[in-house]
Scaffold this motif. Structure first.
Motif, PDB file in Angstrom:
ATOM      1  N   GLU A 235       1.265  -6.809  -2.517  1.00 48.88           N
ATOM      2  CA  GLU A 235       2.219  -5.768  -2.124  1.00 48.88           C
ATOM      3  C   GLU A 235       1.620  -4.370  -2.236  1.00 48.88           C
ATOM      4  OE1 GLU A 235       6.637  -4.013  -3.427  1.00 48.88           O
ATOM      5  OE2 GLU A 235       5.833  -5.839  -4.376  1.00 48.88           O
ATOM      6  N   THR A 236       0.954  -4.090  -3.349  1.00 43.99           N
ATOM      7  CA  THR A 236       0.432  -2.745  -3.559  1.00 43.99           C
ATOM      8  C   THR A 236      -0.813  -2.473  -2.730  1.00 43.99           C
ATOM      9  OG1 THR A 236       1.296  -2.867  -5.826  1.00 43.99           O
ATOM     10  CG2 THR A 236      -0.150  -1.027  -5.307  1.00 43.99           C
ATOM     11  N   GLU A 237      -1.653  -3.484  -2.517  1.00 48.24           N
ATOM     12  CA  GLU A 237      -2.807  -3.296  -1.636  1.00 48.24           C
ATOM     13  C   GLU A 237      -2.341  -2.933  -0.228  1.00 48.24           C
ATOM     14  OE1 GLU A 237      -6.384  -3.561  -2.183  1.00 48.24           O
ATOM     15  OE2 GLU A 237      -5.561  -3.126  -4.154  1.00 48.24           O
ATOM     16  N   LEU A 238      -1.331  -3.619   0.276  1.00 46.35           N
ATOM     17  CA  LEU A 238      -0.781  -3.292   1.590  1.00 46.35           C
ATOM     18  C   LEU A 238      -0.169  -1.896   1.591  1.00 46.35           C
ATOM     19  CD1 LEU A 238       0.921  -6.696   2.538  1.00 46.35           C
ATOM     20  CD2 LEU A 238      -1.267  -5.823   3.346  1.00 46.35           C
ATOM     21  N   LYS A 239       0.509  -1.558   0.506  1.00 45.49           N
ATOM     22  CA  LYS A 239       1.116  -0.227   0.397  1.00 45.49           C
ATOM     23  C   LYS A 239       0.052   0.861   0.476  1.00 45.49           C
ATOM     24  CE  LYS A 239       2.605   1.038  -3.709  1.00 45.49           C
ATOM     25  NZ  LYS A 239       3.461   1.146  -4.918  1.00 45.49           N
ATOM     26  N   MET A 240      -1.065   0.667  -0.200  1.00 42.02           N
ATOM     27  CA  MET A 240      -2.141   1.655  -0.173  1.00 42.02           C
ATOM     28  C   MET A 240      -2.713   1.820   1.231  1.00 42.02           C
ATOM     29  SD  MET A 240      -4.354   0.963  -3.630  1.00 42.02           S
ATOM     30  CE  MET A 240      -5.378   2.399  -3.310  1.00 42.02           C
ATOM     31  N   LEU A 241      -2.910   0.708   1.927  1.00 37.05           N
ATOM     32  CA  LEU A 241      -3.477   0.769   3.273  1.00 37.05           C
ATOM     33  C   LEU A 241      -2.497   1.415   4.257  1.00 37.05           C
ATOM     34  CD1 LEU A 241      -5.195  -2.724   3.285  1.00 37.05           C
ATOM     35  CD2 LEU A 241      -6.359  -0.508   3.282  1.00 37.05           C
ATOM     36  N   LYS A 242      -1.198   1.206   4.048  1.00 40.27           N
ATOM     37  CA  LYS A 242      -0.198   1.878   4.879  1.00 40.27           C
ATOM     38  C   LYS A 242      -0.240   3.387   4.647  1.00 40.27           C
ATOM     39  CE  LYS A 242       3.009  -2.053   5.019  1.00 40.27           C
ATOM     40  NZ  LYS A 242       4.308  -2.581   4.508  1.00 40.27           N
ATOM     41  N   VAL A 243      -0.394   3.800   3.397  1.00 40.79           N
ATOM     42  CA  VAL A 243      -0.490   5.224   3.085  1.00 40.79           C
ATOM     43  C   VAL A 243      -1.752   5.824   3.697  1.00 40.79           C
ATOM     44  CG1 VAL A 243      -0.796   6.897   1.205  1.00 40.79           C
ATOM     45  CG2 VAL A 243       0.930   5.090   1.012  1.00 40.79           C
ATOM     46  N   ALA A 244      -2.861   5.098   3.619  1.00 42.04           N
ATOM     47  CA  ALA A 244      -4.102   5.571   4.232  1.00 42.04           C
ATOM     48  C   ALA A 244      -3.906   5.805   5.725  1.00 42.04           C
ATOM     49  CB  ALA A 244      -5.225   4.570   3.990  1.00 42.04           C
ATOM     50  N   THR A 245      -3.190   4.901   6.368  1.00 46.87           N
ATOM     51  CA  THR A 245      -2.883   5.067   7.794  1.00 46.87           C
ATOM     52  C   THR A 245      -2.090   6.339   8.031  1.00 46.87           C
ATOM     53  OG1 THR A 245      -2.851   2.656   8.052  1.00 46.87           O
ATOM     54  CG2 THR A 245      -1.840   3.968   9.801  1.00 46.87           C
ATOM     55  N   GLN A 246      -1.111   6.603   7.169  1.00 47.37           N
ATOM     56  CA  GLN A 246      -0.248   7.774   7.326  1.00 47.37           C
ATOM     57  C   GLN A 246      -1.007   9.087   7.139  1.00 47.37           C
ATOM     58  OE1 GLN A 246       3.509   7.361   5.043  1.00 47.37           O
ATOM     59  NE2 GLN A 246       3.118   5.159   5.103  1.00 47.37           N
ATOM     60  N   VAL A 247      -2.053   9.072   6.321  1.00 44.41           N
ATOM     61  CA  VAL A 247      -2.856  10.291   6.146  1.00 44.41           C
ATOM     62  C   VAL A 247      -3.361  10.779   7.503  1.00 44.41           C
ATOM     63  CG1 VAL A 247      -5.011  11.214   5.204  1.00 44.41           C
ATOM     64  CG2 VAL A 247      -3.501   9.825   3.752  1.00 44.41           C
ATOM     65  N   GLY A 248      -3.839   9.842   8.321  1.00 41.24           N
ATOM     66  CA  GLY A 248      -4.341  10.195   9.637  1.00 41.24           C
ATOM     67  C   GLY A 248      -3.252  10.632  10.601  1.00 41.24           C
ATOM     68  N   GLU A 249      -2.019  10.274  10.301  1.00 36.14           N
ATOM     69  CA  GLU A 249      -0.900  10.682  11.151  1.00 36.14           C
ATOM     70  C   GLU A 249      -0.395  12.071  10.802  1.00 36.14           C
ATOM     71  OE1 GLU A 249       1.797   7.515  10.345  1.00 36.14           O
ATOM     72  OE2 GLU A 249       0.736   6.053  11.629  1.00 36.14           O
ATOM     73  N   HIS A 250      -0.695  12.542   9.596  1.00 36.78           N
ATOM     74  CA  HIS A 250      -0.216  13.842   9.135  1.00 36.78           C
ATOM     75  C   HIS A 250      -1.250  14.958   9.272  1.00 36.78           C
ATOM     76  CE1 HIS A 250       3.021  11.471   7.304  1.00 36.78           C
ATOM     77  NE2 HIS A 250       3.658  12.603   7.093  1.00 36.78           N
TER      78      HIS A 250
END
Length: 390
Positions: free
Chosen positions: A133-148
């Motif tokens: 769960e947390t590994e996926l959460k981290m990768l989702k956040v990494a994706t969002q960095v590029g969106e912001h």
């Protein structure tokens, strides 16, 4: 200024044209072809380089480890700190507890600091979840960095970073979890551009590393490796067999490992921030890497434990002063070779026709200044795919 290990590839009194986010032409001003332009920018003698590439970071995490920094300076050993609940497990606990919003807010602060110093492409690793769960959460956040932010993000799944407390006596059981549960979900949700493993005595052995590589291969995801940071257990040679993108840290890499990298066209990623912060003494085998023409990338390794440094400009200086890279080698390390370490050689890291127009304009008189002085930011303007961002 185009980049390469043997020199700067500079074009004096040069000009560059951009069309639809790509470099359409570059050369000497005297050779500019007939053209129509919507906008002309006079650099007034400033220098252009590719946007910088930070190819190794861990900027998504919860909490911080400043207390451990203080404890070490007071004479506490790593073992004593770990027994007191410190070390990577303290970051794992904080990251598991943090929401996506909290993790994103922290990561954006760090990514903005890098972006303001000329970074237009960044790699972000997971590895502080050590559960699905947390590994996926981290990768989702990494994706969002590029969106912001005006920054391209390459996401690396580093589930095999350390052993979580619930698997403290069952490292094989944890590797099975990484390969059989985490990896398929990472692939299903398209959350990783590469897979990494910490192959080291305090982490995972070569056999376990190969299991992760095999799983990544079966899912069609490129691999890279944290290896030879504290000892040499063959992680780099193993990674070469899987045509890994890079081997990172590599302070204890031997000639056989360097030769294997050369034959596999891998990049050696040197991380002077961790070397400095941990007060290490074993340097990467720079002369061997030169001998075998292995490309050297330079990265921040920004993380809460061993390199809490969010400055690629400082890494340029450290690569030269601590590892004795030349300024030309260091600059190639944060441009063309940083891009190669991420599998992005065809679009990033060079000023060349057809490449993405990720361009930094520097208020300097000569390229070596980017490695020479630290603390006064020489970045004048930054362009992402031809658009002015800062």
């Amino acid at each position: 200024m185009t980049n390469g290990a043997k020199g700067y590839g500079e074009i004096l009194n040069g000009a560059l044209a951009i069309n639809e986010g790509k470099i359409a032409w570059l050369g000497e001003m005297s050779a500019i072809p007939e053209h129509q332009t919507e906008l002309t920018i006079d650099g007034q003698g400033k220098w252009l380089t590719p946007g910088l590439v930070d190819c190794h970071t861990h900027i998504v995490f919860g909490g911080n480890r400043a207390n451990e920094f203080e404890m070490r300076l007071q004479g506490k050993s790593y073992e004593e700190i770990a027994k007191a609940g410190g070390g990577i497990i303290s970051t794992v606990k904080a990251t598991r507890q943090a929401s996506e919003e909290t993790l994103l807010a922290g990561a954006l602060k760090r990514a903005k600091a890098l972006n303001k110093q000329g970074v237009t492409t960044i790699e972000i690793k997971s590895g502080y979840g050590l559960e699905t769960e947390t590994e996926l959460k981290m990768l989702k956040v990494a994706t969002q960095v590029g969106e912001h932010l005006p920054i391209d993000v390459q996401r690396t799944f580093l589930g095999a970073h350390a052993l979580p407390p619930e698997y403290k006596d069952d490292s094989q059981g944890y590797i099975d979890l990484v390969c059989q549960e985490m990896m398929p979900k990472v692939k299903e949700h398209a959350l990783a551009d590469a897979v990494d493993v910490f192959c080291e005595g305090i982490a995972f052995d070569a056999e376990q590393t190969e299991q992760v590589f095999e799983s990544a291969k079966s899912h069609g995801i490129p691999v890279k490796v944290h290896a030879e940071q504290l000892s040499n257990i063959g992680g780099t040679e193993l990674a070469a067999k899987y045509l890994a993108l890079s081997s990172d840290h590599i302070e204890y890499l031997d000639e056989a490992g360097v030769k294997a990298m050369a034959e596999a066209n891998m990049v050696a990623v040197v991380l002077p921030g961790a070397f400095y912060f941990l007060r290490e003494t074993q340097k990467p085998p720079i002369e061997l890497l030169r001998k075998y023409n292995v490309p050297m990338a330079v990265a921040s390794d920004a993380n809460p434990g061993s390199s809490p440094i969010n400055s690629l400009q400082l890494m340029l200086n450290m690569a030269c002063t601590l590892f004795r890279l030349t300024p030309a080698e260091a600059l190639a390390g944060v441009t063309c070779f940083g891009a190669q370490a991420l599998g992005l050689s065809s679009t990033k890291g060079k000023l060349a026709i057809g490449m993405d127009a990720d361009i930094a304009m520097w208020d300097i008189q000569q390229p070596a200044e980017l490695c020479y002085q630290f603390g006064v930011n020489p970045l004048h303007q930054l362009f992402k795919r031809g658009e002015l961002t800062g």
